[in-house]
Design an enzyme around this catalytic site. Structure first.
Site, mmCIF file in Angstrom:
data_model
loop_
_atom_site.group_PDB
_atom_site.id
_atom_site.type_symbol
_atom_site.label_atom_id
_atom_site.label_comp_id
_atom_site.label_asym_id
_atom_site.label_seq_id
_atom_site.Cartn_x
_atom_site.Cartn_y
_atom_site.Cartn_z
ATOM 1 N N HIS A 1 8.060 0.225 2.315
ATOM 2 C CA HIS A 1 7.633 -1.144 2.813
ATOM 3 C C HIS A 1 6.503 -1.680 2.330
ATOM 4 O O HIS A 1 5.864 -1.302 1.659
ATOM 5 C CB HIS A 1 7.788 -1.047 4.412
ATOM 6 C CG HIS A 1 6.129 -0.493 4.718
ATOM 7 N ND1 HIS A 1 5.844 0.677 4.717
ATOM 8 C CD2 HIS A 1 5.039 -1.246 5.022
ATOM 9 C CE1 HIS A 1 4.626 0.932 4.851
ATOM 10 N NE2 HIS A 1 4.023 -0.401 5.484
ATOM 11 N N LYS B 1 -10.254 8.983 -8.306
ATOM 12 C CA LYS B 1 -11.463 8.103 -8.965
ATOM 13 C C LYS B 1 -12.175 7.542 -7.640
ATOM 14 O O LYS B 1 -11.395 6.776 -6.835
ATOM 15 C CB LYS B 1 -11.102 7.072 -9.692
ATOM 16 C CG LYS B 1 -12.340 6.058 -10.027
ATOM 17 C CD LYS B 1 -13.661 6.768 -10.731
ATOM 18 C CE LYS B 1 -14.717 5.860 -11.100
ATOM 19 N NZ LYS B 1 -15.900 6.351 -11.661
ATOM 20 N N PHE B 2 -13.339 7.970 -7.399
ATOM 21 C CA PHE B 2 -14.218 7.354 -6.238
ATOM 22 C C PHE B 2 -14.961 6.085 -6.947
ATOM 23 O O PHE B 2 -15.840 6.099 -7.781
ATOM 24 C CB PHE B 2 -14.974 8.265 -5.819
ATOM 25 C CG PHE B 2 -14.575 9.165 -5.045
ATOM 26 C CD1 PHE B 2 -14.181 8.954 -3.454
ATOM 27 C CD2 PHE B 2 -14.006 10.567 -5.398
ATOM 28 C CE1 PHE B 2 -13.628 10.141 -2.601
ATOM 29 C CE2 PHE B 2 -13.325 11.423 -4.573
ATOM 30 C CZ PHE B 2 -13.350 11.227 -3.292
ATOM 31 N N ASN C 1 0.872 -1.218 0.014
ATOM 32 C CA ASN C 1 -0.021 0.025 -0.075
ATOM 33 C C ASN C 1 0.952 1.160 -0.069
ATOM 34 O O ASN C 1 1.788 1.514 1.153
ATOM 35 C CB ASN C 1 -1.003 0.041 1.296
ATOM 36 C CG ASN C 1 -1.997 -0.993 1.349
ATOM 37 O OD1 ASN C 1 -2.215 -1.359 0.240
ATOM 38 N ND2 ASN C 1 -2.362 -1.534 2.336
HETATM 39 O O1 LIG Z 1 -21.761 11.250 -10.204
HETATM 40 P P1 LIG Z 1 -21.127 11.778 -9.187
HETATM 41 O O2 LIG Z 1 -21.644 11.923 -8.001
HETATM 42 O O3 LIG Z 1 -20.379 12.883 -9.720
HETATM 43 O O4 LIG Z 1 -19.806 10.702 -9.290
HETATM 44 C C1 LIG Z 1 -19.700 9.961 -8.200
HETATM 45 O O5 LIG Z 1 -20.608 8.695 -8.307
HETATM 46 C C2 LIG Z 1 -20.324 7.831 -9.463
HETATM 47 C C3 LIG Z 1 -21.289 6.801 -9.190
HETATM 48 O O6 LIG Z 1 -20.838 5.957 -8.291
HETATM 49 C C4 LIG Z 1 -18.801 7.478 -9.471
HETATM 50 O O7 LIG Z 1 -18.678 6.822 -10.638
HETATM 51 C C5 LIG Z 1 -18.049 8.715 -9.378
HETATM 52 O O8 LIG Z 1 -16.574 8.252 -9.348
HETATM 53 C C6 LIG Z 1 -18.114 9.084 -8.055
HETATM 54 O O9 LIG Z 1 -17.444 10.507 -7.992
HETATM 55 O O1 LIG Z 2 -1.733 -3.054 8.078
HETATM 56 P P1 LIG Z 2 -1.921 -1.557 7.707
HETATM 57 O O2 LIG Z 2 -0.789 -1.005 6.443
HETATM 58 O O3 LIG Z 2 -1.744 -0.348 9.010
HETATM 59 O O4 LIG Z 2 -3.251 -1.243 7.041
HETATM 60 C C1 LIG Z 2 -3.608 -1.103 5.881
HETATM 61 O O5 LIG Z 2 -3.679 -2.267 5.079
HETATM 62 C C2 LIG Z 2 -4.472 -3.356 5.663
HETATM 63 C C3 LIG Z 2 -4.245 -4.548 4.568
HETATM 64 O O6 LIG Z 2 -4.706 -4.027 3.278
HETATM 65 C C4 LIG Z 2 -5.915 -2.913 5.566
HETATM 66 O O7 LIG Z 2 -6.515 -3.940 6.081
HETATM 67 C C5 LIG Z 2 -6.174 -1.602 6.433
HETATM 68 O O8 LIG Z 2 -7.215 -1.158 6.355
HETATM 69 C C6 LIG Z 2 -5.138 -0.498 5.833
HETATM 70 O O9 LIG Z 2 -5.291 0.654 6.845
#
Ligand SMILES: O=P(O)(O)O[C@H]1O[C@H](CO)[C@@H](O)[C@H](O)[C@H]1O
Ligand SMILES: O=P(O)(O)O[C@H]1O[C@H](CO)[C@@H](O)[C@H](O)[C@H]1O
Lengths: 351, 351
Positions: free
Chosen positions: B166, B314-315, B153
């Site tokens: 890491h 991107k959400f 990550n």
């Molecule tokens: O259409 P909006 O609200 O601007 O956009 C939001 O919802 C969409 C549908 O879940 C997503 O694809 C977009 O990434 C998000 O930002």
């Molecule tokens: O172990 P970390 O780096 O603190 O934690 C991160 O990675 C994990 C594994 O993808 C996730 O479950 C956690 O939500 C995220 O914050």
């Protein structure tokens, strides 16, 4: 197993609706959090802002002027991901490069004329109007489209770019992935057990009680046994219902009530306007209206990202994206916390 | 279809590795973004901070003191989601409430003693050392565990709570969801076509070229035809390889080189330390070492969240969580942008 305690011992749980597992490691909630903090939601939203394209009387991106609406208000999304006409993609000539046509319609629905409200701060009558508008849109778009996805992204953390209370409705010429998955698992369960999966599940949860958050005569809300998001919930009817438009008058009233109770608890959890994405899943529509969809049960999923506070979210990242979802408190612990919260909104509590 | 253009006309594409679809609506990239902006990554990370538990000589949460390591450094995660011992969950007495035992090990691997470095800023020799350490850990933990998930990550946006370079390695007693999925789809492809899916796919992409980002004698990186994240990539060997530990000396060198070239391009895209989650998928291990895993092909997925700039992501929210992933530029457009970027890191460019 000897001495097994879900809140102490990591284990996997099976999600029969998505045919996948979640890793529950509740002991992990003890680790300190030094990572990213979220911005708490902006609490100073003006009630009316002529520059906000969702407000009554405002001008939208396409130049249209909104009416001075007083209840809900539905209009076409100005930047739709799905449009009614699109040519068929060309054949790539290879099975690993498969494309398919996608057609549809994207609408936006404002819940209320006031930008400073959210569903939990609206009256039962006002929420009831939203439910009626949902049912109407699903019936209208579902007359031809096989899938009508109603969803609400609430809060900037959930990619919502406008604080005005609203949801979206995307109708498509295809069954999206999640619909295909739930179609397959519910059909299989029905075939094997002769009863709709989520009807049986609701009955079980009503008896077991440990994952119940709120319930009334027609509905219940649980943190599902297989929840992945910390405070994820599943809203289920007690009777067998295929689609939103099949809800009778009293079921719509009791739905408004249970939604309000759930959402007030959500806001009260961290004393913040609780972010989430939610949406409705019901039996497919369009050509499927003619088919037997008895294996389907109407339900809504709530997926909220927060974990520990208004500013600490659960990140579904590395392990989750590449291997399997992992959660840090048990669904039973989450349900217990939500259950214990008051049903009066923290903003409306007498001082 | 007549007049179809992927960059103009919405369509769905099939992901044969996950057996699901993505909605591509490239015209949508035109919409203005008024939503949440991300904090750009902190660029002032001290090279050495005795309070950072990942640094050489620092004291970790469990009281242990890190050695003054000079290359990579592996230690047990102090807050592991998986531990070697956990009792079997009790039988719930109902098929909709299924739990299973989960056992495993979680390790952390520091890539380098300096906190202010990231992989694209490290030398080829230093990256090669990371690859060797990965292969060693996979061999060691994979001797008994059926799945060893190596993942990184990167960036606070991806839930990474420590800027020190890491990754993590979680080995489990079960095949996680993503592994099960890829096991099923690759096995089926192999049965039907007699060739490993991703080997055939790499050959096709090497010919078609439009989704290539970087390539060398042993490896190629593409924005896959079915990418969901805007700048998602897939790193593939040209020859049939099951697991990291099967890579020969020269393949490890060329892997270090192609990783570095890709990651420099990523950083150069928005002139920022590019956040992502990445991870390796290879044939299952433990008891599966004895089985024929010829349908598997080693690969790494890169899932970066950014869409338009260092602060606009991107959400993957409402529609994506409840229906289907949706993307706003075509994979071909993303590949073209990445291809065009220089292979010298913006921080190291002569002024
Ligand atoms: O259409 P909006 O609200 O601007 O956009 C939001 O919802 C969409 C549908 O879940 C997503 O694809 C977009 O990434 C998000 O930002
Ligand atoms: O172990 P970390 O780096 O603190 O934690 C991160 O990675 C994990 C594994 O993808 C996730 O479950 C956690 O939500 C995220 O914050």
């Amino acid at each position: 197993g000897a001495g097994f305690r879900a809140s102490e011992h990591q284990h996997c749980r099976y999600n029969p609706l998505r045919d996948e597992w979640v890793l529950v490691s509740a002991h992990r909630v003890k680790r300190p959090w030094q990572g990213q903090l979220e911005k708490p939601p902006n609490e100073d939203v003006p009630r009316w802002d002529p520059k906000n394209p969702l407000c009554p009387g405002a001008t939208r991106a396409n130049g249209e002027v909104n009416p001075h609406y007083e209840g809900t208000f539905v209009f076409p999304n100005d930047f739709p991901a799905l449009q009614p006409d699109a040519p068929e993609p060309d054949d790539s000539g290879h099975p690993l490069f498969r494309a398919a046509a996608a057609r549809g319609v994207c609408k936006v629905m404002c819940f209320h004329p006031h930008s400073d409200l959210t569903l939990p701060l609206m009256s039962l009558l006002e929420i009831r109007a939203v439910i009626d508008a949902w049912a109407e849109l699903e019936a209208e778009l579902g007359a031809s489209y096989p899938w009508v996805q109603i969803f609400e992204n609430k809060g900037a953390m959930m990619g919502c770019s406008n604080p005005h209370p609203h949801c979206q409705v995307w109708a498509s010429s295809f069954l999206p992935n999640e619909a295909r998955l739930e179609e397959r698992t519910q059909r299989q369960h029905h075939r094997q057990h002769g009863v709709p999966m989520l009807l049986e599940y609701a009955e079980q949860e009503a008896q077991r009680k440990e994952r119940l958050v709120v319930e009334n005569e027609d509905w219940l809300v649980v943190v599902p046994y297989w929840a992945t998001w910390p405070f994820q919930t599943l809203l289920l009817p007690r009777r067998h219902v295929l689609r939103l438009q099949d809800l009778c008058d009293s079921e719509r009233d009791s739905l408004a009530s249970i939604m309000r109770r759930l959402l007030i608890k959500y806001d009260n959890l961290f004393q913040v306007s609780f972010p989430y994405s939610m949406g409705w899943h019901g039996a497919p529509t369009g050509p499927h209206l003619q088919e037997d969809c008895g294996h389907w049960q109407l339900h809504a999923h709530y997926y909220p990202p927060l974990l520990r506070s208004a500013t600490v979210r659960k990140f579904m990242v590395g392990y989750e994206m590449l291997a399997q979802a992992q959660r840090d408190l048990t669904p039973e612990q989450a349900a217990e916390r939500l259950r214990a919260l008051p049903e009066v909104h923290y903003k409306l509590r007498p001082q």
